[in-house]
Scaffold this motif. Structure first.
Motif, PDB file in Angstrom:
ATOM      1  N   PHE A   1       0.966  -1.125  -0.168  1.00 15.55           N
ATOM      2  CA  PHE A   1       0.030  -0.034   0.113  1.00 15.55           C
ATOM      3  C   PHE A   1       0.710   1.365   0.063  1.00 15.55           C
ATOM      4  CE2 PHE A   1      -1.414   2.939   3.238  1.00 15.55           C
ATOM      5  CZ  PHE A   1      -2.166   3.869   2.727  1.00 15.55           C
ATOM      6  N   LEU A   2       1.880   1.329   0.849  1.00 20.61           N
ATOM      7  CA  LEU A   2       2.885   2.332   0.841  1.00 20.61           C
ATOM      8  C   LEU A   2       3.301   2.843  -0.364  1.00 20.61           C
ATOM      9  CD1 LEU A   2       4.075   2.073   4.582  1.00 20.61           C
ATOM     10  CD2 LEU A   2       2.556   3.759   3.633  1.00 20.61           C
ATOM     11  N   LEU A   3       3.955   1.780  -0.947  1.00 17.94           N
ATOM     12  CA  LEU A   3       4.746   1.875  -2.279  1.00 17.94           C
ATOM     13  C   LEU A   3       3.794   2.225  -3.413  1.00 17.94           C
ATOM     14  CD1 LEU A   3       7.100  -1.349  -2.365  1.00 17.94           C
ATOM     15  CD2 LEU A   3       7.747   0.994  -2.613  1.00 17.94           C
ATOM     16  N   MET A   4       2.564   1.548  -3.475  1.00 17.45           N
ATOM     17  CA  MET A   4       1.676   1.613  -4.635  1.00 17.45           C
ATOM     18  C   MET A   4       1.112   2.846  -4.611  1.00 17.45           C
ATOM     19  SD  MET A   4       2.565  -0.775  -6.674  1.00 17.45           S
ATOM     20  CE  MET A   4       1.470  -0.673  -7.882  1.00 17.45           C
TER      21      MET A   4
ATOM     22  N   THR B   1      -0.444   7.708  -6.746  1.00 15.55           N
ATOM     23  CA  THR B   1      -1.030   9.093  -6.725  1.00 15.55           C
ATOM     24  C   THR B   1      -0.213   9.941  -7.482  1.00 15.55           C
ATOM     25  OG1 THR B   1      -0.287   8.993  -4.636  1.00 15.55           O
ATOM     26  CG2 THR B   1      -2.404   8.839  -4.662  1.00 15.55           C
ATOM     27  N   SER B   2       1.115   9.659  -7.659  1.00 15.12           N
ATOM     28  CA  SER B   2       1.977  10.501  -8.399  1.00 15.12           C
ATOM     29  C   SER B   2       1.887  10.334  -9.786  1.00 15.12           C
ATOM     30  CB  SER B   2       3.417  10.518  -7.674  1.00 15.12           C
ATOM     31  OG  SER B   2       3.870   9.273  -8.056  1.00 15.12           O
ATOM     32  N   VAL B   3       1.764   9.137 -10.148  1.00 19.84           N
ATOM     33  CA  VAL B   3       1.700   9.106 -11.695  1.00 19.84           C
ATOM     34  C   VAL B   3       0.279   9.222 -12.238  1.00 19.84           C
ATOM     35  CG1 VAL B   3       1.697   7.264 -13.530  1.00 19.84           C
ATOM     36  CG2 VAL B   3       3.345   7.190 -11.726  1.00 19.84           C
ATOM     37  N   MET B   4      -0.905   8.806 -11.555  1.00 18.20           N
ATOM     38  CA  MET B   4      -2.270   9.342 -11.909  1.00 18.20           C
ATOM     39  C   MET B   4      -2.881   9.707 -10.721  1.00 18.20           C
ATOM     40  SD  MET B   4      -3.012   5.570 -13.890  1.00 18.20           S
ATOM     41  CE  MET B   4      -2.622   4.393 -12.717  1.00 18.20           C
TER      42      MET B   4
ATOM     43  N   SER C   1      -5.636   8.430   3.584  1.00 20.15           N
ATOM     44  CA  SER C   1      -6.154   9.971   3.391  1.00 20.15           C
ATOM     45  C   SER C   1      -4.940  10.962   3.987  1.00 20.15           C
ATOM     46  CB  SER C   1      -7.416  10.009   4.197  1.00 20.15           C
ATOM     47  OG  SER C   1      -7.145   9.868   5.597  1.00 20.15           O
ATOM     48  N   ILE C   2      -4.239  10.636   5.053  1.00 25.94           N
ATOM     49  CA  ILE C   2      -3.175  11.349   5.612  1.00 25.94           C
ATOM     50  C   ILE C   2      -2.001  11.303   4.782  1.00 25.94           C
ATOM     51  CG2 ILE C   2      -1.765  11.444   7.680  1.00 25.94           C
ATOM     52  CD1 ILE C   2      -3.625   9.824   9.370  1.00 25.94           C
ATOM     53  N   LEU C   3      -1.408  10.312   4.273  1.00 25.00           N
ATOM     54  CA  LEU C   3      -0.330  10.278   3.364  1.00 25.00           C
ATOM     55  C   LEU C   3      -0.447  10.725   1.992  1.00 25.00           C
ATOM     56  CD1 LEU C   3       1.328   6.901   4.664  1.00 25.00           C
ATOM     57  CD2 LEU C   3       1.797   9.207   5.443  1.00 25.00           C
TER      58      LEU C   3
END
Lengths: 238, 271
Positions: free
Chosen positions: A33-36, A41-44, A118-120
């Motif tokens: 989850f942390l990786l993906m 969220t940065s790519v799409m 939601s936080i990260l």
């Protein structure tokens, strides 16, 4: 505390002591989850609206298809079931307590993912939380019922590893959590619909809680209950 | 007689292989009863049918009393602690935990270990403790001392004697003939799913006949001679040894162990 409740609490403790469930229900899903989450969220950036549901589908699939079945094989593929029978403990106790314990573990993971997302990653929280949690609970139960079938019907760990992957990989690759199903060839889209992840994912999306997404999950659950019932009856009869 | 266990015409087959061919058994209250047989004789199948763990084809089994079962091969979840298993089984059977019994079985010293960390002997003791939960009237012990060291055997034998003195009915399956001879009131020998013998150890000796074993130790080694005619054989042996100039270091005559009788009995049945 009666025997059943003690059995559930004990199973919860055993799951924590057993490193394999800890890995498949918490460590790997959360690392994934942390990786993906970061990549998606940065790519799409538009994936922020579905990140929570996507990561939950992945985590539940891993916990239910890869985490639960080995524990079931440990009990039902060994002499443990015999000692249960010999000492007046219903043969289904192992399945029921493992199911409930895994359900609690997976719900905890999902809530952690929801909060962290939601936080990260500024992921959008579901707007209809009661429906979301109901959908989540249904999806976890259905996935665990498939995991139960795997754990009760596959006789050894080596075979199980292979078969579990055959259920797990299409579940996350073809359900629409990684990329829209519309981009898939028709036959892969059809295969993707066979697995509950596809319906579960849609069910958890905002305004997705409808009969169209529910009926197939109920169908899978009842089919799994019947299979588990038959297998347990066979085990009971020796 | 007050039958605690009554078995009539018990039949069980696996495909075309008949494992039990109509077994009849009566086990009395307070009796310590041994089930013997070579591998494949049907004793585990018979036990498991009586215990209710295995379906049988036909026959009737009547059990009068609460059963406690220690299986030959049993296991528990790898990470469970002995005290947790005891609590689970006690709660499920609505039985109080007998800490005196647990201490007698050495559970105190292993209570913090996980099942996976226990030795074979410790596992055996734990499974026996689980079988004794709820103060059962009938106790089934399948190979109870397998994997135990000498000290473990002695303490288990003491426990079995104590249970017997409390009026418990004990059904024991064992390969340890000395154990059976020391602990059991009656013995059943199963052969090809049928009873080859049922009675006391003395009755078995009588049935086999006047068989003697002469054990002679000389400087050249140990020899054992089997005979029905002790007088003639002994005189003849001593005479031959004297003629050859062999010095006898030790000589012992006995009527054979239960093991030797068991082997003889199964050999006769097979023939």
């Amino acid at each position: 505390m009666n025997g059943f409740l003690y059995g559930v609490v004990l199973q919860w403790k055993l799951d924590i002591r057993s490193k394999s469930l800890l890995v498949t229900c918490y460590i790997v899903p959360l690392i994934f989850f942390l990786l993906m989450g970061g990549i998606f969220t940065s790519v799409m950036p538009e994936m922020r609206s579905t990140l929570i549901q996507s990561m939950i589908v992945m985590s539940v699939s891993m916990g239910a298809f890869i985490g639960l079945p080995p524990s079931l094989i440990e009990t039902y593929g060994s002499d443990i079931k015999k000692i249960y029978k010999a000492n007046g403990i219903p043969v289904c106790l192992g399945l029921v307590t493992m199911f409930i314990s895994a359900f609690i573990h997976l719900m905890i993971t999902c809530i952690v993912i929801m909060l962290l997302a939601s936080i990260l990653f500024e992921a959008a929280l579901p707007t209809q939380l009661p429906f979301f949690f109901l959908a989540l609970a249904i999806y976890v139960i259905v996935s665990l019922s498939i995991g139960s079938v795997l754990g009760l019907t596959v006789k050894n760990q080596a075979k199980l590893t292979m078969i579990a992957q055959l259920v797990f990989l299409p579940s996350i690759m073809l359900s629409g959590i990684m990329f829209p199903v519309g981009l898939l060839p028709d036959f892969l889209e059809t295969i993707g619909r066979i697995f509950p992840a596809s319906c579960g994912y849609r069910l958890m999306l905002d305004h997705g809680f409808c009969f169209e997404n529910l009926w197939y999950l109920f169908f899978i659950f009842f089919a799994a209950v019947i299979v588990c019932g038959i297998v347990l009856k066979k085990q009971k009869d020796g | 007689m007050n039958h605690t266990i009554q078995v009539r015409g018990l039949k069980k087959s696996y495909g075309s292989n008949i494992v039990l061919g109509g077994l009849n058994l009566d086990i009395e209250k307070g009796e310590t009863f041994a089930l013997l047989g070579v591998n494949g004789a049907g004793k585990t199948t018979a036990l498991e049918c009586i215990e209710g763990l295995r379906k049988y084809d036909s026959g009737t089994i009547t059990i009068n009393g609460k059963m406690g079962i220690q299986l030959q091969s049993s296991s528990l979840p790898a990470h469970i602690k002995p005290i947790e298993a005891v609590r689970l089984f006690s709660k499920w059977n609505r039985a109080k935990i007998d800490f005196t019994m647990l201490n007698a079985l050495g559970m105190k010293e292993i209570e913090k270990k996980q099942y996976i960390q226990l030795s074979t002997g410790q596992k055996r003791r734990l499974h026996l403790a689980l079988a004794l939960i709820g103060d059962p009237d009938i106790i089934f012990l399948d190979e109870p001392t397998a994997g135990l060291d000498a000290l473990g055997r002695v303490s288990l034998h003491e426990l079995i004697r104590k249970l017997k003195s409390q009026g418990k009915t004990i059904v024991l399956a064992s390969h340890d003939m000395a154990e059976v001879e020391n602990l059991c009131d009656r013995i059943v020998i199963l052969n090809n799913g049928n009873i080859a013998f049922c009675g006391t150890a003395t009755e078995l000796t009588d049935k086999i006949g006047e068989k003697y074993f002469i054990h002679i130790k000389t400087q050249q080694g140990n020899s054992t001679f089997e005979t029905d005619n002790i007088e003639d054989t002994l005189i003849s042996l001593l005479h031959k040894l004297k003629q050859k100039g062999i010095h006898i270091l030790d000589i012992k005559v006995d009527r054979g162990t239960l093991e030797q009788h068991f082997i003889e009995m199964t050999r006769r049945e097979t023939e």
